[in-house]
Design a protein around this motif. Structure first.
Motif, PDB file in Angstrom:
ATOM      1  N   TRP A  33      -4.877  -2.173   1.741  1.00  0.00           N
ATOM      2  CA  TRP A  33      -4.145  -0.993   0.766  1.00  0.00           C
ATOM      3  C   TRP A  33      -5.071  -0.597   0.049  1.00  0.00           C
ATOM      4  CZ3 TRP A  33      -1.517   3.039  -0.256  1.00  0.00           C
ATOM      5  CH2 TRP A  33      -1.451   2.947  -1.854  1.00  0.00           C
ATOM      6  N   GLN A  34      -5.902  -1.409  -0.575  1.00  0.00           N
ATOM      7  CA  GLN A  34      -6.979  -0.854  -1.630  1.00  0.00           C
ATOM      8  C   GLN A  34      -7.938   0.009  -0.792  1.00  0.00           C
ATOM      9  OE1 GLN A  34      -8.206  -4.867  -2.871  1.00  0.00           O
ATOM     10  NE2 GLN A  34      -6.887  -4.879  -4.846  1.00  0.00           N
ATOM     11  N   VAL A  35      -8.331  -0.313   0.173  1.00  0.00           N
ATOM     12  CA  VAL A  35      -9.437   0.719   1.112  1.00  0.00           C
ATOM     13  C   VAL A  35      -8.678   1.680   1.510  1.00  0.00           C
ATOM     14  CG1 VAL A  35     -10.705   0.915   3.140  1.00  0.00           C
ATOM     15  CG2 VAL A  35     -10.653  -1.293   1.855  1.00  0.00           C
ATOM     16  N   LEU A  36      -7.429   1.818   1.900  1.00  0.00           N
ATOM     17  CA  LEU A  36      -6.504   2.858   2.404  1.00  0.00           C
ATOM     18  C   LEU A  36      -6.327   4.074   1.234  1.00  0.00           C
ATOM     19  CD1 LEU A  36      -4.934   4.219   4.688  1.00  0.00           C
ATOM     20  CD2 LEU A  36      -3.078   2.988   3.786  1.00  0.00           C
ATOM     21  N   ARG A  67      -5.969   1.430  13.850  1.00  0.00           N
ATOM     22  CA  ARG A  67      -4.617   1.907  13.809  1.00  0.00           C
ATOM     23  C   ARG A  67      -4.314   3.358  13.690  1.00  0.00           C
ATOM     24  NH1 ARG A  67      -1.866  -1.798   8.893  1.00  0.00           N
ATOM     25  NH2 ARG A  67      -0.138  -1.997  10.454  1.00  0.00           N
ATOM     26  N   GLY A  68      -5.422   3.802  13.726  1.00  0.00           N
ATOM     27  CA  GLY A  68      -5.419   5.523  13.745  1.00  0.00           C
ATOM     28  C   GLY A  68      -5.288   6.097  12.399  1.00  0.00           C
ATOM     29  N   TRP A  69      -5.349   5.118  11.356  1.00  0.00           N
ATOM     30  CA  TRP A  69      -5.368   5.749   9.978  1.00  0.00           C
ATOM     31  C   TRP A  69      -6.499   6.349   9.202  1.00  0.00           C
ATOM     32  CZ3 TRP A  69      -1.975   1.352   7.522  1.00  0.00           C
ATOM     33  CH2 TRP A  69      -0.637   1.407   7.920  1.00  0.00           C
ATOM     34  N   ALA A  70      -7.766   5.964   9.740  1.00  0.00           N
ATOM     35  CA  ALA A  70      -9.044   6.539   9.468  1.00  0.00           C
ATOM     36  C   ALA A  70      -9.955   6.678  10.591  1.00  0.00           C
ATOM     37  CB  ALA A  70      -9.514   5.315   8.535  1.00  0.00           C
ATOM     38  N   GLY A  80      -4.397  12.147   9.336  1.00  0.00           N
ATOM     39  CA  GLY A  80      -2.989  12.709   9.012  1.00  0.00           C
ATOM     40  C   GLY A  80      -1.818  11.284   8.972  1.00  0.00           C
ATOM     41  N   ALA A  81      -2.356  10.754  10.013  1.00  0.00           N
ATOM     42  CA  ALA A  81      -1.135   9.489  10.037  1.00  0.00           C
ATOM     43  C   ALA A  81      -1.529   8.485   8.988  1.00  0.00           C
ATOM     44  CB  ALA A  81      -1.245   8.757  11.492  1.00  0.00           C
ATOM     45  N   GLY A  82      -2.824   8.284   8.590  1.00  0.00           N
ATOM     46  CA  GLY A  82      -3.349   7.664   7.436  1.00  0.00           C
ATOM     47  C   GLY A  82      -2.982   8.397   6.131  1.00  0.00           C
ATOM     48  N   PHE A  83      -3.029   9.385   6.109  1.00  0.00           N
ATOM     49  CA  PHE A  83      -2.317  10.037   5.022  1.00  0.00           C
ATOM     50  C   PHE A  83      -1.009   9.817   4.626  1.00  0.00           C
ATOM     51  CE2 PHE A  83      -0.588  13.332   2.255  1.00  0.00           C
ATOM     52  CZ  PHE A  83      -1.566  13.551   1.271  1.00  0.00           C
ATOM     53  N   ALA A  84      -0.288   9.768   5.849  1.00  0.00           N
ATOM     54  CA  ALA A  84       1.376   9.456   5.753  1.00  0.00           C
ATOM     55  C   ALA A  84       1.502   8.034   5.457  1.00  0.00           C
ATOM     56  CB  ALA A  84       2.073   9.823   6.992  1.00  0.00           C
ATOM     57  N   ALA A  85       0.715   7.320   5.995  1.00  0.00           N
ATOM     58  CA  ALA A  85       0.948   5.718   5.719  1.00  0.00           C
ATOM     59  C   ALA A  85       0.515   5.505   4.340  1.00  0.00           C
ATOM     60  CB  ALA A  85      -0.064   4.967   6.738  1.00  0.00           C
ATOM     61  N   ARG A  86      -0.587   6.131   3.654  1.00  0.00           N
ATOM     62  CA  ARG A  86      -1.019   5.783   2.242  1.00  0.00           C
ATOM     63  C   ARG A  86       0.270   6.461   1.318  1.00  0.00           C
ATOM     64  NH1 ARG A  86      -6.235   8.386   0.025  1.00  0.00           N
ATOM     65  NH2 ARG A  86      -5.028  10.343  -0.074  1.00  0.00           N
ATOM     66  N   GLU A  87       0.945   7.388   1.671  1.00  0.00           N
ATOM     67  CA  GLU A  87       1.919   7.867   0.963  1.00  0.00           C
ATOM     68  C   GLU A  87       2.914   6.933   0.968  1.00  0.00           C
ATOM     69  OE1 GLU A  87       2.117  10.993  -1.000  1.00  0.00           O
ATOM     70  OE2 GLU A  87       0.168  10.564  -0.893  1.00  0.00           O
ATOM     71  N   ALA A  88       3.485   6.597   2.033  1.00  0.00           N
ATOM     72  CA  ALA A  88       4.545   5.531   2.189  1.00  0.00           C
ATOM     73  C   ALA A  88       4.338   4.434   1.416  1.00  0.00           C
ATOM     74  CB  ALA A  88       5.064   5.293   3.624  1.00  0.00           C
ATOM     75  N   ILE A  89       2.986   3.539   1.624  1.00  0.00           N
ATOM     76  CA  ILE A  89       2.823   2.371   1.258  1.00  0.00           C
ATOM     77  C   ILE A  89       2.572   2.691  -0.308  1.00  0.00           C
ATOM     78  CG2 ILE A  89       1.071   0.575   0.929  1.00  0.00           C
ATOM     79  CD1 ILE A  89       0.551   1.348   3.948  1.00  0.00           C
ATOM     80  N   GLY A  90       2.131   3.690  -0.882  1.00  0.00           N
ATOM     81  CA  GLY A  90       2.043   3.920  -2.221  1.00  0.00           C
ATOM     82  C   GLY A  90       3.317   3.927  -2.883  1.00  0.00           C
ATOM     83  N   ALA A  91       4.274   4.286  -2.260  1.00  0.00           N
ATOM     84  CA  ALA A  91       5.689   4.306  -2.925  1.00  0.00           C
ATOM     85  C   ALA A  91       6.032   2.716  -2.910  1.00  0.00           C
ATOM     86  CB  ALA A  91       6.637   4.905  -2.063  1.00  0.00           C
ATOM     87  N   GLU A  92       5.931   1.847  -2.174  1.00  0.00           N
ATOM     88  CA  GLU A  92       6.042   0.604  -2.337  1.00  0.00           C
ATOM     89  C   GLU A  92       5.214  -0.221  -3.293  1.00  0.00           C
ATOM     90  OE1 GLU A  92       8.131  -1.838  -1.022  1.00  0.00           O
ATOM     91  OE2 GLU A  92       9.091  -0.294  -0.055  1.00  0.00           O
ATOM     92  N   VAL A  93       3.841   0.044  -3.254  1.00  0.00           N
ATOM     93  CA  VAL A  93       2.799  -0.414  -4.328  1.00  0.00           C
ATOM     94  C   VAL A  93       3.463   0.250  -5.677  1.00  0.00           C
ATOM     95  CG1 VAL A  93       0.657  -0.115  -5.240  1.00  0.00           C
ATOM     96  CG2 VAL A  93       1.141  -0.655  -2.703  1.00  0.00           C
ATOM     97  N   ALA A  94       3.918   1.441  -5.965  1.00  0.00           N
ATOM     98  CA  ALA A  94       4.353   1.759  -7.416  1.00  0.00           C
ATOM     99  C   ALA A  94       5.678   1.027  -7.656  1.00  0.00           C
ATOM    100  CB  ALA A  94       4.731   3.282  -7.156  1.00  0.00           C
ATOM    101  N   GLY A  95       6.499   0.676  -6.656  1.00  0.00           N
ATOM    102  CA  GLY A  95       7.323  -0.348  -7.065  1.00  0.00           C
ATOM    103  C   GLY A  95       7.166  -1.599  -7.505  1.00  0.00           C
ATOM    104  N   LEU A  96       6.125  -2.188  -6.815  1.00  0.00           N
ATOM    105  CA  LEU A  96       5.520  -3.217  -7.038  1.00  0.00           C
ATOM    106  C   LEU A  96       4.862  -3.226  -8.554  1.00  0.00           C
ATOM    107  CD1 LEU A  96       3.352  -5.545  -4.919  1.00  0.00           C
ATOM    108  CD2 LEU A  96       2.743  -5.062  -7.316  1.00  0.00           C
ATOM    109  N   ARG A  97       4.107  -2.359  -8.943  1.00  0.00           N
ATOM    110  CA  ARG A  97       3.561  -2.011 -10.241  1.00  0.00           C
ATOM    111  C   ARG A  97       4.522  -2.079 -11.326  1.00  0.00           C
ATOM    112  NH1 ARG A  97      -1.028   2.084  -8.171  1.00  0.00           N
ATOM    113  NH2 ARG A  97      -2.383   0.810  -7.457  1.00  0.00           N
TER     114      ARG A  97
END
Length: 124
Positions: A33-36, A67-70, A80-97
């Protein structure tokens, strides 16, 4: 009272466990996640300060490329898939924070971060 080192390590351990709980099913680690999160999207300007970090993250980058994310080019950037993954994972990370910072005001959070930052600088 336990020393700050105990609490820093315990917080890191619990963050790692929470990342695994929330993102492990998607096969994403905290380090991935940190790299993404720092990779530029194709239209973004490249953050040159991150270059040393990214060069030490070759294995993590390989996983994101697989994975095709980068994609690798002159710089490594999100697809594009990586950007979408970052957005989706970012929502989870925001909840964690939000969970980790529950009950901590902005001023107290800032003091904690600045204190840790100063302690790190003192030991450089």
């Amino acid at each position: 009272m336990r020393p700050i080192g105990y609490w820093a390590k315990e917080l890191d351990r619990r963050l790692e466990a929470e990342f695994e709980r929330r993102l492990g099913g998607a096969g994403v680690t905290r380090r991935q996640w940190q790299v993404l999160n720092v990779l530029p999207a194709p239209a973004d300007e490249v953050d040159r300060e991150m270059a040393p970090f990214l060069s030490s993250a070759a294995e993590l980058l390989d996983g994101l490329v697989d994975r095709g994310w980068a994609r690798r080019g002159e710089v490594v950037e999100l697809t594009g898939a990586g950007f979408a993954a970052r957005e989706a994972i970012g929502a989870e990370v925001a909840g964690l924070r939000a969970k980790a910072a529950d009950g901590i005001g902005d001023a107290d959070y800032l003091v904690a971060v600045r204190t840790l930052e100063r302690m790190v600088a003192n030991l450089e």
